[in-house]
Design an enzyme around this catalytic site. Sequence first.
Site, PDB file in Angstrom:
ATOM      1  CE1 TYR A 141       1.259 -10.952  -5.748  1.00 20.26           C
ATOM      2  CE2 TYR A 141       3.167 -11.892  -4.660  1.00 20.26           C
ATOM      3  CZ  TYR A 141       2.054 -11.067  -4.637  1.00 20.26           C
ATOM      4  OH  TYR A 141       1.762 -10.355  -3.503  1.00 20.26           O
ATOM      5  CE  LYS A 192     -12.972 -12.528   0.715  1.00 24.41           C
ATOM      6  NZ  LYS A 192     -13.368 -11.988   2.015  1.00 24.41           N
ATOM      7  CG  ASP A 224     -12.142 -11.375   5.122  1.00 22.95           C
ATOM      8  OD1 ASP A 224     -11.899 -12.596   5.168  1.00 22.95           O
ATOM      9  OD2 ASP A 224     -13.282 -10.941   4.889  1.00 22.95           O
ATOM     10  CG  ASP A 248       3.963 -10.583  -0.682  1.00 22.84           C
ATOM     11  OD1 ASP A 248       4.812 -10.312   0.187  1.00 22.84           O
ATOM     12  OD2 ASP A 248       3.923 -10.024  -1.789  1.00 22.84           O
ATOM     13  CG  ASP A 252       5.939  -8.259   4.644  1.00 23.44           C
ATOM     14  OD1 ASP A 252       6.620  -9.298   4.511  1.00 23.44           O
ATOM     15  OD2 ASP A 252       6.241  -7.169   4.120  1.00 23.44           O
TER      16      ASP A 252
END
Length: 357
Positions: A141, A192, A224, A248, A252
């Site tokens: 980000y 990852k 994943d 993020d 959620d």
Amino acid sequence: MSRKILVLPGDGVGPEIIAEAVKVIDALKIGHGLDVELDEAAIGGAGYDAAGQPLPEATLAKAREADAILLGAVGGPQYDTLPRELRPERGLLAIRKELGLFANLRPALLYPELAEASTLKREVVEGLDIMIVRELTGGIYFGEPRGVHTCEDGEREGFNTLVYRESEVERIARAAFETAMKRGKRLCSVDKANVLEVSEFWREIVVRVSGDYPEVELSHMYVDNAAMQLVRAPKQFDVMVTTNMFGDILSDAASMLTGSIGMLPSASLNASGQGMYEPIHGSAPDIAGRGMANPLATILSASMLLRHSLGEAVLADRIDAAVGSVLGQGLRTADIAREGEAVASTAEMGAAVVAAL
Ligand code: NAD
């Protein structure tokens, strides 16, 4: 010396839910010897209205002085046409950056009374108590270079950069291990590493830091798989630590396991333990001014504030227990009420928590 809490009500339902959290803090001051001073300032749309900026200078100056900050929420349709740099959400990003709030702690805790509010089966979520530690000020980000350009062959290309410095990984790893030490002493680092070099690097540093926390059982999971495990068997997790973007998304998903956005608090901490505490939801303009908002996420944010920035774990436990007791009594705001159940207003819910204290 009394500690300073800066209260930033913000926009929409922000002032309504903050008012209830302040009542809870006041009750602890009067009845339980909590020694804090409260001050208030404008942020978001309220900051723009008061001083022409979503993060007015005066607010930032007060924030720097405070031991901890309690925020409602920012944003509203009336500000959507402002230039991007003046929009309410900019105030939030700016205060996180200015205060170096790199560690975002997001619990996903299911109160037994609300097991039916989840979209998952009761047996999958009952007893759920996860803490996600998300890196908040680095990663893709913020990474440079970023943008959209035209390649030599004339085709356009968009790009962002996923970059982490060793010190950034180390400090978020330490924050996560410290959090795990205060909980079930199990930490799952999500990455990852099978595909990304930066993830391999992340993993190497987390493993090194784990040497300082021999009591914490460390595991690793690809993102994943973590997404799948969160909906398959979420109770396997205690603390999870991950990068800004993975966090993020996963936080959620985890928050919705518990059924309501109106129940979940969060903390964003910097290196000196100073923190900003806020509900995970936004300013809910659709219900603002109607006394309908659930104030519990904000009241639980005040509890996290006492626990993490002021070292008042006993009083934080009291707030958490009071919330549990109010839910046990059957009190429900509209977002957590089942069909046909009586609905409490924002102020009634706040008053019930104060009474339960
Ligand atoms: P939102 O979280 O404000 O609302 C989503 C839905 O949840 C709405 O139906 C709302 O009524 C409901 N809801 C939210 N909080 C509730 C509560 N305490 N009690 C009961 N119901 C509640 O998200 P949105 O509608 O996407 O965004 C609205 C505004 O909030 C936008 O301007 C957005 O930019 C801003 N926002 C701010 C923050 C923040 O301040 N941290 C976070 C997200 C969105």
